[in-house]
Design an enzyme around this catalytic site. Structure first.
Site, short mmCIF file in Angstrom:
data_model
loop_
_atom_site.label_atom_id
_atom_site.label_comp_id
_atom_site.label_asym_id
_atom_site.label_seq_id
_atom_site.Cartn_x
_atom_site.Cartn_y
_atom_site.Cartn_z
N THR A 10 10.04 2.73 -1.41
CA THR A 10 10.01 1.32 -1.79
C THR A 10 11.15 1.06 -2.76
O THR A 10 11.39 1.85 -3.68
CB THR A 10 8.69 0.85 -2.45
N ASP A 33 11.05 -1.15 -4.84
CA ASP A 33 10.46 -1.64 -6.09
C ASP A 33 10.39 -0.58 -7.18
O ASP A 33 10.25 -0.90 -8.36
CB ASP A 33 9.04 -2.16 -5.83
P1 FBP Z 1 7.42 -2.42 -0.10
O1 FBP Z 1 6.47 -2.32 -1.25
O2 FBP Z 1 6.79 -2.40 1.22
O3 FBP Z 1 8.51 -1.40 -0.19
O4 FBP Z 1 8.16 -3.83 -0.17
C1 FBP Z 1 8.59 -4.32 -1.38
C2 FBP Z 1 9.31 -5.62 -1.24
O5 FBP Z 1 10.65 -5.43 -0.89
C3 FBP Z 1 9.16 -6.42 -2.53
O6 FBP Z 1 10.19 -6.18 -3.41
C4 FBP Z 1 9.05 -7.83 -2.04
O7 FBP Z 1 8.21 -8.57 -2.88
C5 FBP Z 1 8.38 -7.69 -0.73
O8 FBP Z 1 8.74 -6.44 -0.23
C6 FBP Z 1 8.81 -8.74 0.25
O9 FBP Z 1 7.97 -8.66 1.35
P2 FBP Z 1 8.30 -9.25 2.77
O10 FBP Z 1 9.27 -8.31 3.40
O11 FBP Z 1 7.00 -9.22 3.48
O12 FBP Z 1 8.87 -10.61 2.57
#
Ligand code: FBP
Length: 701
Positions: free
Chosen positions: A227, A229
């Site tokens: 991730t 994050d």
């Molecule tokens: P993961 O936890 O699956 O790695 O995704 C994190 C993220 O990139 C966050 O930073 C962001 O809030 C979210 O995904 C965005 O989600 P989406 O791709 O569904 O718009």
């Protein structure tokens, strides 16, 4: 002049090799990336490796995890170690022909293809006959039995490249009996020995439940921490770091940092905009913290820091009255906007009515009143869905419908005097906020029950409040652009005026390097009044043009440019560090499979140390689970790691905040991280957040 009317450009492209090359999608960068072989940890130089269980690490095990994950709850941390002369039964087991599935789950993170490459190469090295199936479009691929069998060609094509394009990804959750049965059916049909789930906290939660469920079928489940994050960080109960960061974080942070650093350069050249940069990170502010360290942007908000905020003035005031002010803890949106304005006003006072501000995407999670709304809506929607056996968002598709439902709840609570989670006060407060923000807060949660912060215009909400308050400060004469004393003197002398005659009348700090126009002078009219009052000019005189020019230069206008950094950095080609790290995670995942582990997450210990000291390990996922509120219900999930406000790294950022704000005459302290480097000795470049933690710890020891 080329008369292009009669030229067949399609033929020209086809027949001219230089033009063909220039427009080809295979460029030098792509060839270099695909051709690069990531370095591997010492332990993987050996043909065979084994797992050594370690008792040195302990965890605070959740009771619910014990109950629901009995088959994997006693797993221990396992070290992957080289084995020099294994016996024949070991060799037979290691070289066994296997069918293994691999899947990406959740948002893309740079390095994912290298996890697959590392895993694929190790598995094929152990037995060329083994089959590796890549499930398509995330966990849905497992449920629906959609996969592709990976080959050298497929793996090589994506080597060292960003995104999850090879097999795509998705956010589905295997959370029902039906989905679990279908997943088992897929595993049976493909005769899978093991399944590797490359994902974030929710996906590793999925991995733990699958490991429990499939244990009796002898199917091993291994997780890989992915991730951008950066919120999958694992420490044991004594604080020993087992997994410092997930792969993808470094690249995304550097990509954001490079773009934001460019804005620092532009902003300090053009000197007219505040650039407001929202950066991803669903809840935790790790990415914003790393960006702060990489760029030294003027203001970086850290959500966890705001949650920790205590208004000592209010506490003191209450104490004097013999009371205790419980509302003095935590930050409100209003108060936060005041804190931001303070920084903007102080920079303006030294002539810098511009700058760069970083706002973490998940900041709302740490703002008192918003957090309360989020929790209330989760509960209201969960209650509605279970009472009506239907879906709240389908039944109330429009914002007005949702607001009407909330109004009815508030009315019931008022008329019947019963306790409901939504009362008239909640309704009034909620109706005070702009519609786009109401819509954001009422949006449908993702499949794992997470609030979708990336869809909410947090920056717009916050900057709206900031702009309003700056207008008030401007009216009060407290938001002014400081005028350089040298410039002031030169301007007045050009008009044959005496700077020292006008200076004390115009400025509140005449004599300083940057001069601030007095608070009472807020318009040309009040400027004239001040000059007349002090006898510098007569009522019938005009204000000297140079004096008026100086006044006008002191009047600020707050102009912003808003940017969102998220999907772009998430899709970046991986940094050298992420290429090497992810590849070695793939190798680790195979060692765990080959040595019979299940319910473990592949990780590499000592990431901050030089490469030769990296230690591949398996971490028990069940030990990392805890109870959390999701969609209004308590659920057992992998615990996210938030920014630790007591960590050396955060404290270093805090200590440098004032310097980076740059509310002093002279140049700002901006740092240039530069673009993401792929070749060179780049595995030595790691996230600054954990390098600083390590450096500070070792210098304090
Ligand atoms: P993961 O936890 O699956 O790695 O995704 C994190 C993220 O990139 C966050 O930073 C962001 O809030 C979210 O995904 C965005 O989600 P989406 O791709 O569904 O718009």
């Amino acid at each position: 002049m080329l008369n292009d009317k009669y030229i067949d450009f399609a033929a020209l492209i086809e027949n001219n090799p230089d033009i063909k090359q220039a427009v080809s999608n295979v460029n030098h960068e792509l060839i270099t990336r695909r051709g690069n072989k990531p370095s591997i940890c010492n332990v993987f130089l050996n043909e065979y490796n084994t797992l050594r269980e370690s008792d040195e690490f302990t965890f605070n095990i959740d009771k619910e995890a014990k109950k629901r994950l009995p088959d994997i709850i006693n797993n221990k941390v396992q070290y992957v170690e080289a084995i020099s002369s294994p016996d024949s039964s070991y060799k037979e087991k290691y070289h066994k022909r296997r069918n293994i599935g691999i899947v990406f789950s959740g948002g893309p993170a740079p390095g994912g293809h290298n996890v697959i490459a590392g895993f694929y190469h190790a598995a094929k090295k152990a037995n060329t006959e083994s089959s590796i199936f890549g499930f398509l479009l995330g966990p849905d691929g497992i449920v629906e039995n959609e996969y592709v069998e990976l080959t050298d060609g497929i793996v090589d094509e994506y080597s060292n490249l960003g995104g999850f394009g090879m097999i795509k990804t998705g956010r589905a959750k295997i959370d029902s009996e039906e989905k679990m049965c279908l997943s088992k059916e897929t595993c049976r049909r493909l005769k899978l020995d093991a399944l590797v789930i490359v994902g974030g906290d929710d996906s590793n939660t999925n991995a733990a439940f699958l490991a429990q469920e499939m244990n009796k079928d002898g199917i091993q489940i291994i997780g890989v921490p992915k991730t951008i994050d950066g919120d999958i960080q694992v420490r044991d109960s004594k604080g020993t770091v087992l997994c410092a960061i997930s792969f993808g974080f470094h690249t995304a942070a550097l990509a954001f940092a490079n773009a934001i650093s460019n804005l620092c350069t532009d902003s300090s050249s053009d000197v007219k905009y505040w650039h407001i940069c929202k950066v991803m990170g669903r809840v935790a502010s790790h990415l914003a913290l790393e960006v702060a360290l990489q760029t030294h942007a003027n203001i970086t908000l850290i959500g966890e820091d705001l949650a920790d905020y205590t208004d000592s003035r209010r506490i003191e005031k209450a104490k004097k009255e013999g009371a205790f002010d419980y509302t003095a803890f935590g930050m409100t949106l209003r108060h936060l906007s005041r804190v931001i304005c303070d920084g903007i006003v102080r920079r303006a006072a030294v002539g810098k009515n511009y700058g760069v501000m970083v706002i973490p995407e998940g900041i709302l999670e740490f703002i008192n009143e918003i957090q309360v709304f989020i929790i209330k809506f989760n509960t209201i929607i969960a209650q509605y869905n279970s009472t009506h056996d239907t879906d709240f968002h389908t039944n109330f598709p429009l914002l007005d419908d949702k607001l009407e439902y909330l109004r009815r709840l508030a009315k019931t609570s008022r008329e019947e005097g019963t306790f409901t989670i939504w009362n008239a006060r909640d309704d009034d407060l909620f109706n005070d906020i702009p519609a786009f923000f109401q819509e954001g807060l009422l949006m449908e949660r993702d499949s794992h029950g997470n609030f979708q912060f990336s869809q909410v215009e947090t920056d717009k909400v916050l900057m709206g409040l900031v702009k309003d308050y700056l207008d008030i400060l401007k009216e009060k004469g407290q938001y002014k652009i400081g005028i350089s004393k040298v410039y002031y003197a030169k301007t007045l002398e050009k008009g044959n005026l005496y700077p020292d005659m006008f200076g004390p009348v115009l400025f509140k700090n005449y004599g300083d390097e940057f001069l601030i126009v007095k608070e009472t002078i807020t318009s040309v009219k009040t400027l004239k009044q001040a000059l007349v009052r002090d006898g510098i000019i007569q009522e019938s005189d005009m204000i000297p043009a140079e004096v008026e020019k100086i006044f006008k230069k002191s009047v600020p206008s707050f102009k912003t440019q808003v940017h969102f950094y998220g999907y772009d950095g998430r899709g970046n080609d991986p940094s050298g560090f992420d290429c090497v790290y992810a590849y070695n995670l793939g190798l680790t995942a195979f060692s765990l499979v080959a040595n019979g582990a299940t319910g473990q997450m592949a990780a590499i210990k000592n990431l901050e140390k030089e490469f030769a000291l990296w230690e591949p390990i398996g971490i028990p996922i069940a030990s990392l689970m805890h109870i959390e509120e999701r969609k209004g219900k308590l659920d057992l999930v992998l615990e996210k790691t938030l920014v630790d406000v007591n960590s050396p790294c955060f404290k270093i950022v805090k200590a440098l905040r004032e310097k980076w704000l740059g509310a002093f005459p002279g140049e700002d302290d901006y740092r240039r991280p530069g673009p993401i480097r792929f070749v060179g000795k780049c595995e030595d470049e790691r996230p600054l957040t954990f390098i600083l933690n390590e450096l500070a710890r070792s210098s304090l020891d």
